[in-house]
Design an enzyme around this catalytic site. Structure first.
Site, PDB file in Angstrom:
ATOM      1  N   ILE A 236       0.820  -1.219   0.000  1.00 21.00           N
ATOM      2  CA  ILE A 236       0.000   0.000   0.000  1.00 21.00           C
ATOM      3  C   ILE A 236       0.851   1.265   0.000  1.00 21.00           C
ATOM      4  O   ILE A 236       0.326   2.374  -0.043  1.00 21.00           O
ATOM      5  CB  ILE A 236      -0.952   0.035   1.211  1.00 21.00           C
ATOM      6  CG1 ILE A 236      -0.177  -0.073   2.518  1.00 21.00           C
ATOM      7  CG2 ILE A 236      -1.991  -1.056   1.098  1.00 21.00           C
ATOM      8  CD1 ILE A 236      -1.050   0.043   3.769  1.00 21.00           C
ATOM      9  N   GLY A 239       8.111   3.201   2.454  1.00 19.52           N
ATOM     10  CA  GLY A 239       8.636   3.993   3.547  1.00 19.52           C
ATOM     11  C   GLY A 239      10.128   4.166   3.410  1.00 19.52           C
ATOM     12  O   GLY A 239      10.735   3.794   2.408  1.00 19.52           O
ATOM     13  N   GLU A 240      10.725   4.731   4.461  1.00 17.30           N
ATOM     14  CA  GLU A 240      12.162   4.999   4.439  1.00 17.30           C
ATOM     15  C   GLU A 240      12.954   3.706   4.377  1.00 17.30           C
ATOM     16  O   GLU A 240      14.026   3.646   3.763  1.00 17.30           O
ATOM     17  CB  GLU A 240      12.539   5.787   5.693  1.00 17.30           C
ATOM     18  CG  GLU A 240      14.017   6.106   5.789  1.00 17.30           C
ATOM     19  CD  GLU A 240      14.342   6.864   7.071  1.00 17.30           C
ATOM     20  OE1 GLU A 240      15.526   7.170   7.261  1.00 17.30           O
ATOM     21  OE2 GLU A 240      13.421   7.137   7.845  1.00 17.30           O
ATOM     22  N   PHE A 241      12.419   2.647   4.997  1.00 16.33           N
ATOM     23  CA  PHE A 241      13.194   1.419   5.127  1.00 16.33           C
ATOM     24  C   PHE A 241      12.772   0.331   4.146  1.00 16.33           C
ATOM     25  O   PHE A 241      13.488  -0.640   3.947  1.00 16.33           O
ATOM     26  CB  PHE A 241      13.061   0.873   6.550  1.00 16.33           C
ATOM     27  CG  PHE A 241      13.557   1.835   7.588  1.00 16.33           C
ATOM     28  CD1 PHE A 241      14.912   1.988   7.816  1.00 16.33           C
ATOM     29  CD2 PHE A 241      12.676   2.591   8.338  1.00 16.33           C
ATOM     30  CE1 PHE A 241      15.383   2.866   8.774  1.00 16.33           C
ATOM     31  CE2 PHE A 241      13.136   3.470   9.302  1.00 16.33           C
ATOM     32  CZ  PHE A 241      14.496   3.615   9.513  1.00 16.33           C
ATOM     33  N   VAL A 244       5.508  -0.753   2.666  1.00 18.64           N
ATOM     34  CA  VAL A 244       4.456  -0.786   3.681  1.00 18.64           C
ATOM     35  C   VAL A 244       3.299  -1.578   3.086  1.00 18.64           C
ATOM     36  O   VAL A 244       2.824  -1.267   1.986  1.00 18.64           O
ATOM     37  CB  VAL A 244       3.994   0.628   4.073  1.00 18.64           C
ATOM     38  CG1 VAL A 244       2.893   0.552   5.117  1.00 18.64           C
ATOM     39  CG2 VAL A 244       5.165   1.446   4.596  1.00 18.64           C
ATOM     40  N   LYS A 262       5.313  -2.857   8.150  1.00 13.42           N
ATOM     41  CA  LYS A 262       6.492  -2.177   7.620  1.00 13.42           C
ATOM     42  C   LYS A 262       7.608  -3.201   7.493  1.00 13.42           C
ATOM     43  O   LYS A 262       7.897  -3.934   8.442  1.00 13.42           O
ATOM     44  CB  LYS A 262       6.941  -1.044   8.548  1.00 13.42           C
ATOM     45  CG  LYS A 262       5.965   0.114   8.657  1.00 13.42           C
ATOM     46  CD  LYS A 262       6.550   1.211   9.537  1.00 13.42           C
ATOM     47  CE  LYS A 262       5.633   2.415   9.640  1.00 13.42           C
ATOM     48  NZ  LYS A 262       6.218   3.491  10.477  1.00 13.42           N
ATOM     49  N   ASP A 355       8.053  15.768  15.583  1.00 15.23           N
ATOM     50  CA  ASP A 355       7.610  15.847  14.179  1.00 15.23           C
ATOM     51  C   ASP A 355       6.095  15.715  14.095  1.00 15.23           C
ATOM     52  O   ASP A 355       5.570  15.006  13.243  1.00 15.23           O
ATOM     53  CB  ASP A 355       8.295  14.744  13.363  1.00 15.23           C
ATOM     54  CG  ASP A 355       8.147  14.980  11.853  1.00 15.23           C
ATOM     55  OD1 ASP A 355       7.831  16.117  11.455  1.00 15.23           O
ATOM     56  OD2 ASP A 355       8.334  14.024  11.087  1.00 15.23           O
TER      57      ASP A 355
END
Length: 633
Positions: A236, A239-241, A244, A262, A355
Site C-alpha cells: 500500500i 517507507g524509508e526502510f 508498507v 512495515k 515531528d
C-alpha cells in the site's frame, strides 16, 4: 445517544404522493455516533478492610457511551478534606479495587470515575469508609494460655535467629568498602527508581538509544510474532526502510486482525536496522486509544517486520484533501481533540515527538485520529519542508517552534507549537502551512511576529487555541491536558463553534501583486488542475476573465463539488481584492530581509455549505478581510 447505531431514512414526497399509489420511495443509511464520556459510576460499596487498606466494588455506569478503558479511584482522609487527594487506576474490565497504605483507624472519602476514549465521566457520589483500628483483646479461653506460651517460644527463637543474621551482616559490612550512591539505585524494567520516591502515575518513557544493542530494546518492549500467523495481502506504500503492506494477523482460532506491516528492505546496513527496530521499541511502550498500537515485530526471520494496527483512511492530511469541505466543524474538532489526547498521553510519559504534523497522524474508519511516526527524530533528505540547523540534522521548519529551530530546544512545549500548526492544517483541509514560502522566509517571518491567519469559516475559539499554541515564550503555551479540557468544553457547547474568527486588527506591511501568469498555473496552485480544460473550453483563458466568474458559471463548466466551488470562489475573491485600487493602496515595501516578496495566498473553505449565489461585488471591507489573510502581521 453516544456510541449508538442509528438508521436514517430520507423520504421524498410531493403533492400527489398520496394519490399515486406508488410504494414509498426513500434511501437509508446506518450511522454510529461517536463515543462520549461515560455516565456516573453508581453503587460504590465496601467489601472488606484491614488496618491499612480498604476493598471496594462498584457497578459500571448505566450509560458507558463507549468502551470503558479504565476506572480511577480518588480518595483522601476525611479529616484533611479534598486537599490531599490521591489516585489509583484500575483496568476497565475490573469493577473492584483495594486501596492500600492507608492510616489505621482512619475515615476515608472515596469516589470512582470511568474513562472512555472521550475522557472521564462524572465522579460517583462520595462514600466514607474506615480502616480497622487496632482491635481490643477478647477474653481468654482454657486453651489460650498454652497457645500463647507456644507463640512466645517461637517468637524468642525467631528473635535469636534475627540477632545472628544482624551480627553476620554487620561483620560483612565492616570488611568491604562503603556502597556508592549508584549502588543504592533500584533498577526495574529499564527504569531507575530513586530511594524514597513513589513510582509515577504514568510509566516514564525509556529511550531505546540508551541500549547498546537495539535488539535488546525490542525484546523488552515489543512482542515477537510468529511469521506463520501473518499474511501479507498487498503493498500500500513505501517507507524509508522498505515497503508498507496491508495484511492479516491471526489472533486465535478463526480470528484475524487487519494490520499494517512495515518491512526492512534487503541489504540494509546495521544502522538502518537499528533505526528500524528503535521505532518499534518506542511504539511498544505506548498504550493509548489515540496513539498507533504496535502489534508486534518479526526479527528472527527475513525480512524484518514491524506490525501495527491498520488505519483504513491513511494519513490525516491526505484524507482531508480527499474530502475537502465534506465535514462539519464539530467533526473536525473531534479529530483535533483525538490528536491532543494522544499527545497528552505522550507528554505524561515525558516523550517529545519532534515531528507532529497532519502527515504523521493516521485516521481509521471511525475517524479516530492516532499519533504515529516515532522514527523521527529523522526527516528524509528529500523532504522540501526540512532545513539544516546550525548543529546539523534536519527539522520540519513549518511545524517547528522558534526555539527548537534556533537552539534545538525540543520539549513538550515545542510539540504544542507543532500541534497548533496541525490544527491549522485540519481546519484548512490539508492546506500547506505558509503556502509556497521558502523555509528562510518562514523562519524570518515567524521570528518577526507573523502567525498563520485563520482559515475560512474557522471558529473563533479554535483560532484562539492556535494562537495560544504559537506564543513565542514556550512557558506561556498551554499544556496538552489543558488543550484537551478546552476542546471537551467546546464539544459539549457546540453553539460556541458558530462564532467565526475575524481578521485580527493589524498593520498591512507588505505583499506584491503576485498574480499568477496563467489560468493553469492558478488552478495548479489550488491543487485543482483537473479543471484546466473545463476553464479553457468555456473561454476563461486569462485571469481577468476568471476574476469575473460567477458561481452559476462555475457550476455550468463542470465544477460540481461544493468544497471545490468554495476553494475556487475564495481565491477569485482574493484575485479581485488584489486587483482593486483599495488593495493596491495597502501595499508597502516587503519586510522580508532578503527582499523577496511574499507569495500569493489563498484560504480554502472549511465545512458548511453554499446557499445561493455569493455576493460577486463584495463590500470593500470584504476585500480587506481577504487581504488580511494574505499579509503578515
Amino acid at each position: 445517544m453516544a456510541h449508538t447505531r442509528y438508521k436514517f431514512e430520507v423520504h421524498a414526497e410531493n403533492g400527489v404522493s398520496e394519490e399515486s399509489g406508488v410504494t414509498d420511495r426513500f434511501e437509508s443509511i446506518a450511522l454510529k455516533t461517536n463515543v462520549a464520556a461515560p455516565s456516573q459510576v453508581e453503587s460504590v460499596t465496601q467489601i472488606g478492610s484491614t488496618e491499612m487498606s480498604l476493598s471496594i466494588s462498584w457497578s459500571p455506569p448505566r450509560k458507558p457511551n463507549g468502551v470503558i478503558l479504565e476506572y480511577r479511584v480518588q480518595y483522601y482522609p476525611l479529616r484533611d478534606g479534598p486537599t490531599q487527594v490521591k489516585f489509583a487506576k484500575v483496568d476497565g474490565l475490573v469493577t473492584q479495587a483495594t486501596v492500600e497504605h492507608l492510616d489505621m483507624g482512619e475515615e476515608y472519602v472515596l469516589q470512582i470515575q470511568a474513562r472512555t476514549i472521550a475522557g472521564y465521566g462524572l465522579p460517583s457520589q462520595p462514600v466514607t469508609m474506615r480502616t480497622d483500628a487496632n482491635g481490643s483483646q477478647a477474653p481468654m479461653t482454657g486453651d489460650q494460655p498454652v497457645m500463647i506460651a507456644a507463640i512466645a517460644a517461637a517468637g524468642i527463637f525467631v528473635l535469636l535467629v534475627f540477632v545472628l543474621v544482624v551480627i553476620f551482616v554487620l561483620y560483612r559490612r565492616r570488611n568491604r568498602k562503603p556502597p556508592s550512591d549508584m549502588d543504592k539505585l533500584e533498577y526495574s524494567n529499564g527504569e531507575v527508581r530513586l530511594p524514597g520516591f513513589v513510582a509515577p502515575r504514568v510509566k516514564t518513557y525509556i529511550d531505546p538509544h540508551t541500549y547498546e544493542d537495539p535488539q535488546h530494546a525490542v525484546l523488552e518492549f515489543a512482542k515477537e510474532l510468529e511469521p506463520s500467523c501473518l499474511t501479507i495481502e498487498q503493498v500500500i506504500g513505501g517507507g524509508e526502510f522498505g515497503d508498507v503492506c496491508k495484511g492479516r494477523l491471526k489472533m486465535g482460532k478463526g480470528q484475524y486482525l487487519d494490520v499494517a506491516i512495515k518491512t526492512l528492505k534487503a541489504g540494509s546496513n546495521d544502522k538502518m536496522k537499528g533505526d528500524f527496530l528503535t521505532e518499534a521499541s518506542i511504539m511498544g511502550q505506548f498504550t493509548d486509544p489515540n496513539v498507533i498500537k504496535l502489534q508486534g515485530v518479526i526479527t528472527k526471520s527475513r525480512p524484518v517486520m514491524i506490525v501495527t494496527e491498520y488505519m483504513e483512511n491513511g494519513s490525516l492530511d491526505t484524507f482531508l484533501r480527499k474530502h475537502d469541505g465534506r465535514f462539519q466543524v464539530p467533526q473536525l474538532v473531534g479529530m483535533i481533540r483525538g490528536v491532543a489526547s494522544g499527545m497528552r498521553y505522550l507528554a505524561e510519559m515525558n516523550y517529545v515527538h519532534r515531528d507532529l504534523a497532519a502527515r504523521n497522524v493516521l485516521v481509521n474508519s471511525s475517524l479516530v485520529c492516532k499519533v504515529s511516526d516515532f522514527g523521527l527524530s529523522r526527516v528524509l533528505e528529500d523532504d522540501p519542508d526540512a532545513a539544516y540547523t546550525t548543529r546539523g540534522g534536519k527539522i520540519p521548519v513549518r511545524w517547528t517552534a522558534p526555539e527548537a529551530i534556533a537552539y534545538r530546544k525540543f520539549t513538550s512545549a515545542s510539540d504544542v507549537w507543532s500541534y497548533g500548526v496541525l490544527v491549522w492544517e485540519v481546519m484548512s483541509y490539508g492546506e500547506r502551512p505558509y503556502w509556497n514560502w521558502s523555509n528562510q522566509d518562514v523562519i524570518k517571518s515567524v521570528e518577526a511576529g507573523y502567525r498563520l491567519p485563520p482559515p475560512m469559516d474557522c471558529p473563533k475559539a479554535i483560532y484562539q487555541l492556535m494562537s495560544d499554541c504559537w506564543q513565542k515564550e514556550r512557558n506561556a503555551r498551554p499544556k496538552f491536558t489543558a488543550i484537551v479540557a478546552s476542546l471537551d468544553k467546546l464539544i459539549r457547547n457546540p453553539m460556541v463553534l458558530r462564532v467565526l474568527a475575524q481578521p485580527r486588527p493589524m498593520h498591512h506591511q507588505s505583499t506584491s501583486s503576485d498574480l499568477y501568469s496563467s489560468v493553469p498555473e492558478w488552478l495548479d496552485s489550488l491543487s485543482l488542475g483537473r479543471y484546466t480544460e473545463n476553464f479553457l473550453k468555456a473561454g476563461f483563458t486569462n485571469l481577468d476573465c476568471v476574476a469575473k466568474i460567477t458561481l452559476r458559471e462555475l457550476q455550468s463548466i463542470g465544477v460540481t463539488m461544493i468544497g471545490h466551488q468554495k476553494k475556487i470562489m475564495n481565491s477569485v475573491q482574493l484575485l479581485r481584492a488584489q486587483a482593486s485600487p483599495s488593495a493596491a493602496s495597502l501595499r508597502t515595501p516587503s519586510p522580508i530581509p532578503n527582499g523577496q516578496p511574499l507569495p500569493h495566498i489563498h484560504s480554502p473553505g472549511v465545512g458548511g455549505s453554499l446557499h445561493g449565489t455569493p455576493n460577486l461585488h463584495p463590500h470593500p471591507h470584504h476585500n480587506a478581510r481577504h487581504m488580511a489573510h494574505a499579509l503578515p502581521v
